[in-house]
Design a protein around this motif. Structure first.
Motif, mmCIF file in Angstrom:
data_model
loop_
_atom_site.group_PDB
_atom_site.id
_atom_site.type_symbol
_atom_site.label_atom_id
_atom_site.label_comp_id
_atom_site.label_asym_id
_atom_site.label_seq_id
_atom_site.Cartn_x
_atom_site.Cartn_y
_atom_site.Cartn_z
ATOM 1 N N PHE A 75 11.883 -12.472 2.031
ATOM 2 C CA PHE A 75 10.998 -11.438 1.495
ATOM 3 C C PHE A 75 10.290 -11.944 0.247
ATOM 4 O O PHE A 75 10.917 -12.517 -0.649
ATOM 5 N N GLN A 76 8.996 -11.734 0.199
ATOM 6 C CA GLN A 76 8.194 -12.217 -0.916
ATOM 7 C C GLN A 76 8.062 -11.187 -2.037
ATOM 8 O O GLN A 76 7.658 -11.528 -3.150
ATOM 9 N N ASN A 77 8.355 -9.937 -1.753
ATOM 10 C CA ASN A 77 8.239 -8.898 -2.776
ATOM 11 C C ASN A 77 9.119 -9.234 -3.976
ATOM 12 O O ASN A 77 10.259 -9.671 -3.817
ATOM 13 N N TYR A 78 8.587 -9.024 -5.183
ATOM 14 C CA TYR A 78 9.326 -9.344 -6.397
ATOM 15 C C TYR A 78 10.624 -8.557 -6.506
ATOM 16 O O TYR A 78 11.558 -9.008 -7.175
ATOM 17 N N CYS A 79 10.689 -7.409 -5.868
ATOM 18 C CA CYS A 79 11.877 -6.553 -5.920
ATOM 19 C C CYS A 79 12.756 -6.714 -4.693
ATOM 20 O O CYS A 79 13.549 -5.817 -4.352
ATOM 21 N N GLY A 80 12.618 -7.828 -3.996
ATOM 22 C CA GLY A 80 13.492 -8.143 -2.882
ATOM 23 C C GLY A 80 13.215 -7.339 -1.626
ATOM 24 O O GLY A 80 12.162 -6.725 -1.468
ATOM 25 N N SER A 81 14.202 -7.331 -0.744
ATOM 26 C CA SER A 81 14.038 -6.665 0.544
ATOM 27 C C SER A 81 13.939 -5.144 0.394
ATOM 28 O O SER A 81 13.161 -4.495 1.096
ATOM 29 N N VAL A 82 14.704 -4.581 -0.537
ATOM 30 C CA VAL A 82 14.640 -3.135 -0.754
ATOM 31 C C VAL A 82 13.258 -2.737 -1.268
ATOM 32 O O VAL A 82 12.670 -1.741 -0.823
ATOM 33 N N GLY A 83 12.724 -3.518 -2.196
ATOM 34 C CA GLY A 83 11.388 -3.247 -2.710
ATOM 35 C C GLY A 83 10.329 -3.350 -1.630
ATOM 36 O O GLY A 83 9.391 -2.541 -1.586
ATOM 37 N N ALA A 84 10.472 -4.334 -0.743
ATOM 38 C CA ALA A 84 9.506 -4.505 0.345
ATOM 39 C C ALA A 84 9.563 -3.340 1.320
ATOM 40 O O ALA A 84 8.524 -2.813 1.748
ATOM 41 N N LEU A 85 10.777 -2.928 1.691
ATOM 42 C CA LEU A 85 10.930 -1.813 2.630
ATOM 43 C C LEU A 85 10.456 -0.499 2.026
ATOM 44 O O LEU A 85 9.778 0.291 2.693
ATOM 45 N N LEU A 86 10.788 -0.280 0.774
ATOM 46 C CA LEU A 86 10.382 0.954 0.090
ATOM 47 C C LEU A 86 8.866 1.031 -0.040
ATOM 48 O O LEU A 86 8.250 2.076 0.203
ATOM 49 N N SER A 87 8.258 -0.088 -0.408
ATOM 50 C CA SER A 87 6.803 -0.126 -0.562
ATOM 51 C C SER A 87 6.097 0.057 0.772
ATOM 52 O O SER A 87 5.102 0.788 0.855
ATOM 53 N N TYR A 88 6.612 -0.574 1.802
ATOM 54 C CA TYR A 88 6.007 -0.448 3.126
ATOM 55 C C TYR A 88 6.044 0.995 3.609
ATOM 56 O O TYR A 88 5.043 1.506 4.140
ATOM 57 N N PHE A 89 7.175 1.654 3.416
ATOM 58 C CA PHE A 89 7.298 3.033 3.902
ATOM 59 C C PHE A 89 6.410 3.993 3.114
ATOM 60 O O PHE A 89 5.648 4.772 3.698
ATOM 61 N N LEU A 90 6.487 3.942 1.784
ATOM 62 C CA LEU A 90 5.772 4.917 0.971
ATOM 63 C C LEU A 90 4.273 4.649 0.881
ATOM 64 O O LEU A 90 3.471 5.584 0.824
ATOM 65 N N ILE A 91 3.889 3.366 0.868
ATOM 66 C CA ILE A 91 2.469 3.028 0.748
ATOM 67 C C ILE A 91 1.806 2.915 2.109
ATOM 68 O O ILE A 91 0.811 3.585 2.396
ATOM 69 N N SER A 92 2.337 2.053 2.961
ATOM 70 C CA SER A 92 1.689 1.797 4.244
ATOM 71 C C SER A 92 1.866 2.946 5.233
ATOM 72 O O SER A 92 0.910 3.390 5.866
ATOM 73 N N ARG A 93 3.096 3.432 5.366
ATOM 74 C CA ARG A 93 3.378 4.448 6.369
ATOM 75 C C ARG A 93 3.115 5.869 5.893
ATOM 76 O O ARG A 93 2.949 6.769 6.712
ATOM 77 N N CYS A 94 3.068 6.080 4.585
ATOM 78 C CA CYS A 94 2.915 7.447 4.069
ATOM 79 C C CYS A 94 1.584 7.659 3.353
ATOM 80 O O CYS A 94 0.594 7.948 3.994
ATOM 81 N N PHE A 95 1.540 7.482 2.042
ATOM 82 C CA PHE A 95 0.427 8.005 1.251
ATOM 83 C C PHE A 95 -0.536 6.967 0.707
ATOM 84 O O PHE A 95 -1.499 7.327 0.029
ATOM 85 N N GLY A 96 -0.302 5.687 0.952
ATOM 86 C CA GLY A 96 -1.218 4.677 0.451
ATOM 87 C C GLY A 96 -1.110 4.518 -1.059
ATOM 88 O O GLY A 96 -0.058 4.713 -1.668
#
Length: 202
Positions: A75-96
């Motif tokens: 995972f390339q996200n600075y906050c690791g795998s949890v940060g990547a998953l959280l960002s993907y869900f809230l930004i990409s899948r939800c509200f941008g």
């Protein structure tokens, strides 16, 4: 002479369940500090998602057992795998992009619990930010999508894009724009009566 009955003050919900024995100044401050740190962590994850979202896309969409541990540093996200998953869900899948309002509200909750600023009304801010986030999500999906081809996600998120397309299919593009303008003016008028004066003289 009969004794005068002392009036019992009604218990609050927290007193009724005994929460006031658990949540005191110390525990409230600690919980508030935890929320504040969590919000900062989410913000860093969101900011990192703008540059690392594309690289982590294949990992978060098809996560295999053991990959969340990120032992291979995939995972390339600075906050690791949890940060990547959280960002993907809230930004990409939800509200941008408007998903940044979520950690903002968490910060308000933390500040309230730490009693750094007790005057903040969490219910009021919740409904305010919820309306703004929903409105911005749909608006960004409509107006920023053609300008953000380099992003790995829709600027309004999948939720905003779905709402925008659904409304546009029913009332068309002009109807969507009118609805957005009407909603914005109604909300601003609710916040301040000066909006009426400003609109009248525009």
């Amino acid at each position: 002479m009969a004794k005068k009955k002392t009036e019992r003050t009604p218990k609050t919900f927290s007193e009724a369940i005994g929460a006031h024995y658990i949540i005191n100044d110390k525990t409230g401050f600690v919980f508030g500090l935890v929320l504040f740190c969590l919000a900062v962590y989410i913000i860093f994850a969101f900011l990192s998602y703008f540059s690392t979202g594309q690289a982590d896309q294949s990992l978060v969409t098809s996560l295999r057992p053991g990959e969340i541990e990120n032992s291979a540093k995939e995972f390339q996200n600075y906050c690791g795998s949890v940060g990547a998953l959280l960002s993907y869900f809230l930004i990409s899948r939800c509200f941008g992009i408007p998903a940044f309002l979520i950690p903002l509200y968490i910060i308000l909750c933390g500040v309230k619990m730490m009693k750094a600023y007790e005057k903040v009304n969490l219910w009021k801010w919740f409904f305010y930010l919820m309306i703004v986030m929903e409105w911005c999500s749909i608006s960004f999906a409509k107006f920023l999508t053609p300008l953000c081809d380099n992003l790995s996600f829709n600027p309004g998120g999948a939720h905003g894009l779905y709402c925008m397309q659904t409304i546009e299919n029913v009332v068309g593009a002009p109807g969507l724009i009118i609805l957005l303008v009407f909603t914005a003016l109604t909300f601003l008028t609710y916040l301040s009566a000066k909006t009426i004066t400003y609109v009248r003289y525009v």
